[in-house]
Write an enzyme that holds these catalytic residues in place. Structure first.
Site, mmCIF file in Angstrom:
data_model
loop_
_atom_site.group_PDB
_atom_site.id
_atom_site.type_symbol
_atom_site.label_atom_id
_atom_site.label_comp_id
_atom_site.label_asym_id
_atom_site.label_seq_id
_atom_site.Cartn_x
_atom_site.Cartn_y
_atom_site.Cartn_z
ATOM 1 N N LYS A 119 -15.962 -39.414 24.520
ATOM 2 C CA LYS A 119 -15.901 -40.557 25.447
ATOM 3 C C LYS A 119 -16.919 -41.636 25.123
ATOM 4 O O LYS A 119 -16.581 -42.814 25.087
ATOM 5 C CB LYS A 119 -16.119 -40.106 26.894
ATOM 6 C CG LYS A 119 -14.982 -39.363 27.505
ATOM 7 C CD LYS A 119 -15.198 -39.102 28.978
ATOM 8 C CE LYS A 119 -16.535 -38.528 29.347
ATOM 9 N NZ LYS A 119 -16.843 -37.203 28.832
ATOM 10 N N ARG A 168 -30.956 -29.989 20.048
ATOM 11 C CA ARG A 168 -30.819 -29.750 21.488
ATOM 12 C C ARG A 168 -30.742 -28.246 21.738
ATOM 13 O O ARG A 168 -29.665 -27.658 21.772
ATOM 14 C CB ARG A 168 -29.552 -30.408 22.026
ATOM 15 C CG ARG A 168 -29.548 -31.906 21.944
ATOM 16 C CD ARG A 168 -28.251 -32.408 22.537
ATOM 17 N NE ARG A 168 -28.180 -33.848 22.517
ATOM 18 C CZ ARG A 168 -27.294 -34.542 23.202
ATOM 19 N NH1 ARG A 168 -26.420 -33.938 23.960
ATOM 20 N NH2 ARG A 168 -27.283 -35.856 23.125
ATOM 21 N N ARG A 217 -23.404 -30.713 17.278
ATOM 22 C CA ARG A 217 -24.237 -31.840 17.690
ATOM 23 C C ARG A 217 -25.607 -31.352 18.154
ATOM 24 O O ARG A 217 -26.633 -31.939 17.824
ATOM 25 C CB ARG A 217 -23.544 -32.637 18.806
ATOM 26 C CG ARG A 217 -24.321 -33.879 19.226
ATOM 27 C CD ARG A 217 -23.544 -34.712 20.206
ATOM 28 N NE ARG A 217 -23.627 -34.160 21.549
ATOM 29 C CZ ARG A 217 -22.999 -34.659 22.603
ATOM 30 N NH1 ARG A 217 -22.198 -35.699 22.473
ATOM 31 N NH2 ARG A 217 -23.152 -34.128 23.787
ATOM 32 N N ARG A 258 -16.246 -39.489 38.995
ATOM 33 C CA ARG A 258 -16.430 -38.102 38.558
ATOM 34 C C ARG A 258 -15.746 -37.110 39.493
ATOM 35 O O ARG A 258 -15.705 -35.922 39.203
ATOM 36 C CB ARG A 258 -17.917 -37.746 38.489
ATOM 37 C CG ARG A 258 -18.600 -38.285 37.278
ATOM 38 C CD ARG A 258 -19.946 -37.607 37.095
ATOM 39 N NE ARG A 258 -20.680 -38.231 36.017
ATOM 40 C CZ ARG A 258 -20.649 -37.824 34.763
ATOM 41 N NH1 ARG A 258 -19.919 -36.793 34.435
ATOM 42 N NH2 ARG A 258 -21.342 -38.445 33.845
ATOM 43 N N ARG A 295 -20.465 -26.462 31.378
ATOM 44 C CA ARG A 295 -20.176 -27.889 31.574
ATOM 45 C C ARG A 295 -18.673 -28.145 31.555
ATOM 46 O O ARG A 295 -18.168 -28.966 32.322
ATOM 47 C CB ARG A 295 -20.880 -28.724 30.502
ATOM 48 C CG ARG A 295 -22.396 -28.777 30.708
ATOM 49 C CD ARG A 295 -23.143 -29.401 29.566
ATOM 50 N NE ARG A 295 -22.676 -30.733 29.219
ATOM 51 C CZ ARG A 295 -22.832 -31.297 28.027
ATOM 52 N NH1 ARG A 295 -23.458 -30.648 27.060
ATOM 53 N NH2 ARG A 295 -22.392 -32.512 27.792
#
Length: 192
Positions: free
Chosen positions: A15, A135, A129, A90, A146
């Protein structure tokens, strides 16, 4: 060109990348709630100070604050020709709020675009990623959580827009340029 759209999709569907590309192609600002939050915090606005209380505590920003910031942002002059919302709405309650915001200014949404992606592909993408960006908190269990939160809270928004004949779905897996072309082709009938 005038275009008022929302961009939906699970974490890792692309996105953020596609929002920038679409907004540039359409000549409208890409507006993300994260950017709005950061701008208000940096600007020391009353809303920003409230948001900072929540984000500093690691809590979600309540709908009423998010809605107020989006309302303020959509009142700015650069959105006269349209906008692309990334990260808002959301949940279904925020869909109703966005409807109210737009109706109060005599506008309506042109299209809702959902970038779809296979869960396994998204998990792989986000883990890669996380590795590249260091991360450590983006573990497979966190990523899957998530995706579950998205399915529970955000995915029902697609049903609302589908019932209004405003939803287009585009496969988000593939080369970035290919996905951008798919998105532009899918929204062409709705914007102009």
């Amino acid at each position: 060109m005038s275009a008022r759209l929302v961009l939906l999709g699970p974490p890792g569907a692309g996105k953020g990348t596609q929002a920038v590309r679409l907004a540039e192609s359409l000549g409208v600002p890409a507006i993300s709630t994260g950017d709005i939050f950061r701008a208000n915090i940096k600007g020391g606005t009353a809303l920003g100070l409230k948001v900072q209380e929540y984000t500093s505590a690691g809590a979600l920003v309540p709908d009423e604050l998010t809605n107020a910031m989006v309302r303020d942002r959509l009142a700015e002059p650069d959105v006269e020709g349209g906008f692309l919302l990334d990260g808002y709405p959301r949940n279904v309650a925020q869909v109703a709020e966005l409807d109210d915001i737009l109706t109060s200014t005599g506008r309506s949404l042109d299209v809702a675009v959902e970038i779809t992606a296979d869960a396994a592909a998204v998990v792989d993408r986000l883990l890669k990623r996380a590795e590249i960006e260091g991360r450590a908190d983006d573990t497979e269990s966190v990523v899957r959580h998530r995706l579950d939160v998205y399915a529970e809270q955000t995915a029902p928004i697609a049903g609302v827009y589908a019932s209004r004949d405003l939803l287009v779905q585009v496969d988000g897996i593939g080369a970035v340029d290919e996905v951008t072309q798919r998105l532009l082709a899918a929204i062409a009938p709705y914007v102009g």
